[in-house]
Design an enzyme around this catalytic site. Structure first.
Site, PDB file in Angstrom:
ATOM      1  N   ASP A 104       2.651  -3.336 -28.658  1.00  0.00           N
ATOM      2  CA  ASP A 104       4.001  -3.427 -29.212  1.00  0.00           C
ATOM      3  C   ASP A 104       4.229  -2.390 -30.313  1.00  0.00           C
ATOM      4  O   ASP A 104       3.297  -1.859 -30.909  1.00  0.00           O
ATOM      5  CB  ASP A 104       4.232  -4.814 -29.827  1.00  0.00           C
ATOM      6  CG  ASP A 104       4.456  -5.897 -28.791  1.00  0.00           C
ATOM      7  OD1 ASP A 104       4.211  -5.651 -27.599  1.00  0.00           O
ATOM      8  OD2 ASP A 104       4.877  -7.003 -29.190  1.00  0.00           O
ATOM      9  N   ASP A 105       5.529  -2.175 -30.593  1.00  0.00           N
ATOM     10  CA  ASP A 105       6.019  -1.509 -31.803  1.00  0.00           C
ATOM     11  C   ASP A 105       5.835   0.003 -31.829  1.00  0.00           C
ATOM     12  O   ASP A 105       5.997   0.625 -32.870  1.00  0.00           O
ATOM     13  CB  ASP A 105       5.398  -2.109 -33.066  1.00  0.00           C
ATOM     14  CG  ASP A 105       5.830  -3.552 -33.290  1.00  0.00           C
ATOM     15  OD1 ASP A 105       6.660  -4.061 -32.505  1.00  0.00           O
ATOM     16  OD2 ASP A 105       5.320  -4.192 -34.237  1.00  0.00           O
ATOM     17  N   HIS A 139      11.315  -3.387 -26.399  1.00  0.00           N
ATOM     18  CA  HIS A 139      10.958  -4.259 -27.530  1.00  0.00           C
ATOM     19  C   HIS A 139      12.052  -4.241 -28.599  1.00  0.00           C
ATOM     20  O   HIS A 139      11.747  -4.250 -29.798  1.00  0.00           O
ATOM     21  CB  HIS A 139       9.620  -3.821 -28.115  1.00  0.00           C
ATOM     22  CG  HIS A 139       8.970  -4.845 -29.002  1.00  0.00           C
ATOM     23  ND1 HIS A 139       8.966  -6.187 -28.725  1.00  0.00           N
ATOM     24  CD2 HIS A 139       8.288  -4.713 -30.173  1.00  0.00           C
ATOM     25  CE1 HIS A 139       8.310  -6.842 -29.662  1.00  0.00           C
ATOM     26  NE2 HIS A 139       7.896  -5.973 -30.568  1.00  0.00           N
ATOM     27  N   HIS A 163      13.753  -4.208 -34.044  1.00  0.00           N
ATOM     28  CA  HIS A 163      12.760  -5.250 -34.292  1.00  0.00           C
ATOM     29  C   HIS A 163      13.239  -6.271 -35.330  1.00  0.00           C
ATOM     30  O   HIS A 163      12.525  -6.581 -36.297  1.00  0.00           O
ATOM     31  CB  HIS A 163      11.434  -4.635 -34.741  1.00  0.00           C
ATOM     32  CG  HIS A 163      10.238  -5.506 -34.435  1.00  0.00           C
ATOM     33  ND1 HIS A 163      10.024  -6.732 -35.029  1.00  0.00           N
ATOM     34  CD2 HIS A 163       9.197  -5.309 -33.604  1.00  0.00           C
ATOM     35  CE1 HIS A 163       8.894  -7.255 -34.596  1.00  0.00           C
ATOM     36  NE2 HIS A 163       8.367  -6.417 -33.706  1.00  0.00           N
ATOM     37  N   HIS A 167      -0.891  -4.195 -31.090  1.00  0.00           N
ATOM     38  CA  HIS A 167       0.099  -3.259 -31.618  1.00  0.00           C
ATOM     39  C   HIS A 167      -0.485  -1.857 -31.749  1.00  0.00           C
ATOM     40  O   HIS A 167      -1.675  -1.695 -32.008  1.00  0.00           O
ATOM     41  CB  HIS A 167       0.587  -3.731 -32.994  1.00  0.00           C
ATOM     42  CG  HIS A 167       1.280  -5.057 -32.979  1.00  0.00           C
ATOM     43  ND1 HIS A 167       0.596  -6.255 -32.932  1.00  0.00           N
ATOM     44  CD2 HIS A 167       2.601  -5.378 -32.968  1.00  0.00           C
ATOM     45  CE1 HIS A 167       1.451  -7.260 -32.912  1.00  0.00           C
ATOM     46  NE2 HIS A 167       2.672  -6.757 -32.924  1.00  0.00           N
TER      47      HIS A 167
END
Length: 346
Positions: A140-141, A190, A194, A277
């Site tokens: 993620d991210d 995603h 965020h 991540h």
């Protein structure tokens, strides 16, 4: 365009408040292939109902970046086609009427009475588990400054992963985005900035998912991710996870390796979807140091987008390295045979 996944494979258009975070979730809040071969580069795509006849420009150029919001999308500025699709879904009763949460002074959302954030977090169609014996890899991210380290390591192992990317991070790190894509890795959704999704209105959620899908589509010669959120608007599938390393909260790699050691020693049923991540060198190196244990414990390492569903990374492409069937990002513009894009929600 490719239609990506979103890190919680949430392909249902739902009220932001309807997506409850998993217990112990990370709290920072921060059959065709999907693109034309380079010998046949497209100059534009024809989703006129979405954003008009959009002239594709070089990823990272001022023209490319000027097409997208620099921060949280403004609901009043969303493409009319997106808004019409959302309104139609609401009128049809496919969007749950759930109140938004409010952000408390402590930086955490407060849930309305009767809505339990520790209760069941999934709905039919959400993906929690990988096939038996499979380590379904995702991060993620991204993209971030640590993304090249992850890409280079996996290339050396002849492996790839799924990147649940943040839209503004793509905007701010275009070369890292291109590195992941050109390496044949899978790209998924995603959100745009965020945020705490439960604090957002339906229109805000629409912008968070729509713009992330759009920048991926426009920057991959037409790829449509499968994962993202809003099933009835964008056709996305929600992907969650069944283990969490809490790597984002660590200042050293030790706790990450320790968590991975325990997860990898678990039974092969169900398969593993571990929340990881590519935020920092610590999170990436924690994975790298634990990587040998994956094979040692008898797990089959597969990019998440290829491990779940029917094995296609995108709605309109089998993977990041083949031909793309032209599609718009709205569900109404996608064929019934299209694979859903993956989505992971913060």
């Amino acid at each position: 365009m490719f239609l990506p996944l979103i890190s919680v494979l949430c392909l249902v258009v739902v009220s932001a408040a309807a997506v409850l975070p998993p217990t112990n979730s990370h709290a920072h809040d921060d059959g065709n292939t999907w693109y034309h071969e380079f010998s046949h580069p497209p100059t534009h795509y024809s989703d006129e109902t979405l954003l008009g006849w959009y002239q594709l420009s070089s990823v990272g150029s001022p023209t490319w970046s000027s097409a997208y919001p620099v921060s949280s999308p403004v609901a009043s500025s969303l493409p009319v086609a997106w808004v019409n699709a959302l309104n139609a879904a609401v009128a049809a009763g496919t969007i749950p009427n759930i109140p938004q949460t409010t952000m408390g002074a402590n930086g955490a959302p407060t849930y309305p009475p009767g809505f339990d954030p520790t209760g069941p977090k999934s709905i039919p169609g959400d993906i929690w588990n990988a096939p038996d014996g499979v380590f379904a890899s995702s991060f993620d991210d991204g993209p971030t400054q640590s993304t090249p380290t992850l890409i280079q390591f996996l290339q050396a192992q002849n492996d790839s992963t799924t990147h649940f990317m943040i839209g503004t991070s793509i905007l701010n790190n275009p070369s890292q985005f291109q590195l992941a894509f050109n390496a044949g890795h899978d790209i998924a959704v995603h959100t745009w900035t965020h945020p705490y999704m439960t604090t957002l209105s339906n229109m805000d959620v629409l912008g968070q998912l729509g713009w992330t899908m759009q920048i991926i589509h426009n920057s991959t010669a037409g790829g449509c991710p499968n994962s993202g959120g809003l099933l009835t608007v964008f056709g996305l599938t929600t992907v969650i996870w069944n283990h969490d390393t809490t790597d984002w909260a660590q200042s050293s790699t030790g706790p990450i390796e320790s968590a991975m050691t325990g997860f990898l020693a678990s039974p092969k049923h169900p398969g593993l979807i571990i929340l990881e991540h590519e935020l920092t060198d610590v999170t990436v190196n924690g994975f790298i140091q634990a990587y040998p244990m994956i094979q040692q414990n008898g797990w089959n390492f597969v990019s998440l987008a290829q491990a779940v569903g029917n094995g296609s990374s995108y709605m309109n492409a089998q993977s990041s390295t083949g031909n793309v069937v032209p599609l718009g990002i709205l569900l109404a513009n996608q064929t019934t045979s299209a694979t859903q894009t993956r989505l992971r929600l913060p």
